[in-house]
Design a protein around this motif. Structure first.
Motif, mmCIF file in Angstrom:
data_model
loop_
_atom_site.group_PDB
_atom_site.id
_atom_site.type_symbol
_atom_site.label_atom_id
_atom_site.label_comp_id
_atom_site.label_asym_id
_atom_site.label_seq_id
_atom_site.Cartn_x
_atom_site.Cartn_y
_atom_site.Cartn_z
ATOM 1 N N GLN A 68 0.981 -1.360 0.100
ATOM 2 C CA GLN A 68 0.027 -0.080 -0.039
ATOM 3 C C GLN A 68 0.836 1.273 -0.139
ATOM 4 N N THR A 69 2.203 1.069 0.665
ATOM 5 C CA THR A 69 2.869 2.616 0.875
ATOM 6 C C THR A 69 4.327 2.149 0.574
ATOM 7 N N SER A 72 -2.452 -1.989 -5.474
ATOM 8 C CA SER A 72 -2.832 -1.622 -4.277
ATOM 9 C C SER A 72 -2.325 -0.507 -3.672
ATOM 10 N N ILE A 73 -1.199 -0.108 -4.634
ATOM 11 C CA ILE A 73 -0.543 1.186 -3.873
ATOM 12 C C ILE A 73 -1.433 2.334 -3.966
ATOM 13 N N SER A 117 -0.162 5.074 -14.878
ATOM 14 C CA SER A 117 -1.578 5.680 -14.853
ATOM 15 C C SER A 117 -2.594 4.687 -14.568
ATOM 16 N N SER A 118 -2.374 3.343 -14.458
ATOM 17 C CA SER A 118 -3.262 2.437 -13.906
ATOM 18 C C SER A 118 -3.379 2.188 -12.645
ATOM 19 N N LEU A 119 -2.542 2.993 -11.960
ATOM 20 C CA LEU A 119 -2.683 2.766 -10.335
ATOM 21 C C LEU A 119 -3.821 3.468 -9.911
ATOM 22 N N SER A 120 -5.080 2.919 -9.750
ATOM 23 C CA SER A 120 -6.258 3.591 -9.378
ATOM 24 C C SER A 120 -6.302 3.928 -8.122
ATOM 25 N N THR A 154 -6.422 10.498 -15.441
ATOM 26 C CA THR A 154 -7.351 11.256 -14.684
ATOM 27 C C THR A 154 -6.369 11.282 -13.275
ATOM 28 N N GLN A 155 -5.811 9.867 -13.060
ATOM 29 C CA GLN A 155 -4.988 9.805 -11.764
ATOM 30 C C GLN A 155 -3.821 10.763 -11.656
ATOM 31 N N LEU A 156 -2.835 10.681 -12.715
ATOM 32 C CA LEU A 156 -1.822 11.357 -12.446
ATOM 33 C C LEU A 156 -1.975 12.914 -12.708
ATOM 34 N N GLN A 157 -2.745 13.181 -13.434
ATOM 35 C CA GLN A 157 -3.278 14.739 -13.527
ATOM 36 C C GLN A 157 -3.904 15.344 -12.395
ATOM 37 N N SER A 158 -4.207 14.593 -11.464
ATOM 38 C CA SER A 158 -4.892 15.144 -10.110
ATOM 39 C C SER A 158 -3.853 15.569 -9.333
ATOM 40 N N PHE A 159 -2.528 15.163 -9.412
ATOM 41 C CA PHE A 159 -1.692 15.658 -8.444
ATOM 42 C C PHE A 159 -1.279 16.884 -8.820
ATOM 43 N N GLY A 160 -0.632 17.620 -7.899
ATOM 44 C CA GLY A 160 -0.050 19.053 -8.352
ATOM 45 C C GLY A 160 1.220 19.074 -8.820
#
Length: 234
Positions: free
Chosen positions: A70-71, A92-93, A112-115, A135-141
């Protein structure tokens, strides 16, 4: 960590603190950029944190087999090489921190598939290229990707940075090549002009004796007139 939804307590790692006659499961874990204290659900936590050490070399490919992790925090080390291409297998990350290392190359498309990913830090590396579109990666600053040579949302567009233009010589190179070509043509034309002009003048004098005599008389007269003029002036 290699199996999703594995809560087998025989495989769990425990941290014990004795308080009287009662034993409590207790540990502080840095996850998602925060220090979190776990007690009753510590056996469900799947975390690897080896940050702020002197680890070096490439990130092991076998790490991507940990589908239940997870981390993962590898920040502030000396890891080099590329981010493993199969990092998308770590389904699961939730928190991923590779910041302040010496990683280079592109960000793998599989990331990009790390949902479940909701914390990412790739800053202060030597990564380059376009950030994969998702959508996942573009959501980060933008700070999550700073200190690299990356482009694309949330950073400036790649066309503005000209990061992915075809590999052709840059403007300075073209200018230098043009200048070299102009210099070469200039020198060639000067040499040709000198040779042609010289032979246009010398050639007839060599062929025609009469012209040689007339040219000699002309020079004698010119020298005499010039000397007379100089004496008169002084």
């Amino acid at each position: 960590m290699a199996t999703i939804n594995s809560s087998n307590q025989k495989n769990a790692i425990y941290y014990f603190v004795t308080r009287g006659n009662i034993v409590f499961e207790d540990a502080s874990v840095v996850t998602k950029g925060l220090l979190v204290e776990y007690n009753s659900i510590l056996n469900l936590v799947r975390s690897i944190d080896i940050s702020k050490n002197n680890f070096s070399g490439e990130i092991p490919m076998q790490l991507t087999n940990l589908e239940g992790l997870q981390t993962l925090n590898l920040s502030h080390n000396f890891f080099v090489g590329k981010i493993p291409e199969k990092i998308g297998n770590m389904r699961s990350i939730e928190s991923l921190d590779f910041s302040t290392n010496r990683l280079f190359g592109r960000i793998p498309q599989s990331m990009s598939s790390l949902s479940f990913l909701n914390h990412l830090n790739l800053s202060e590396n030597d990564l380059s290229g376009q950030i994969p579109s998702s959508t996942q990666l573009q959501s980060f600053g933008a700070s999550c990707f700073s200190g690299n040579d990356l482009c694309g949302a949330p950073l400036p567009d790649c066309t503005e940075k000209n990061t992915f233009a075809p590999e052709v010589p840059n403007g300075n190179g073209n200018e230098d090549e043009d200048a070299d070509e102009v210099d070469w043509l200039l020198y060639a034309s000067m040499t040709l002009g000198f040779v042609v002009g010289l032979w246009c003048f010398i050639g007839p004098l060599l062929v025609n004796r009469r012209w040689r005599y007339k040219y000699g008389y002309f020079l004698d007269g010119f020298v005499d007139r010039f000397c007379y003029f100089v004496r008169k002036c002084y």
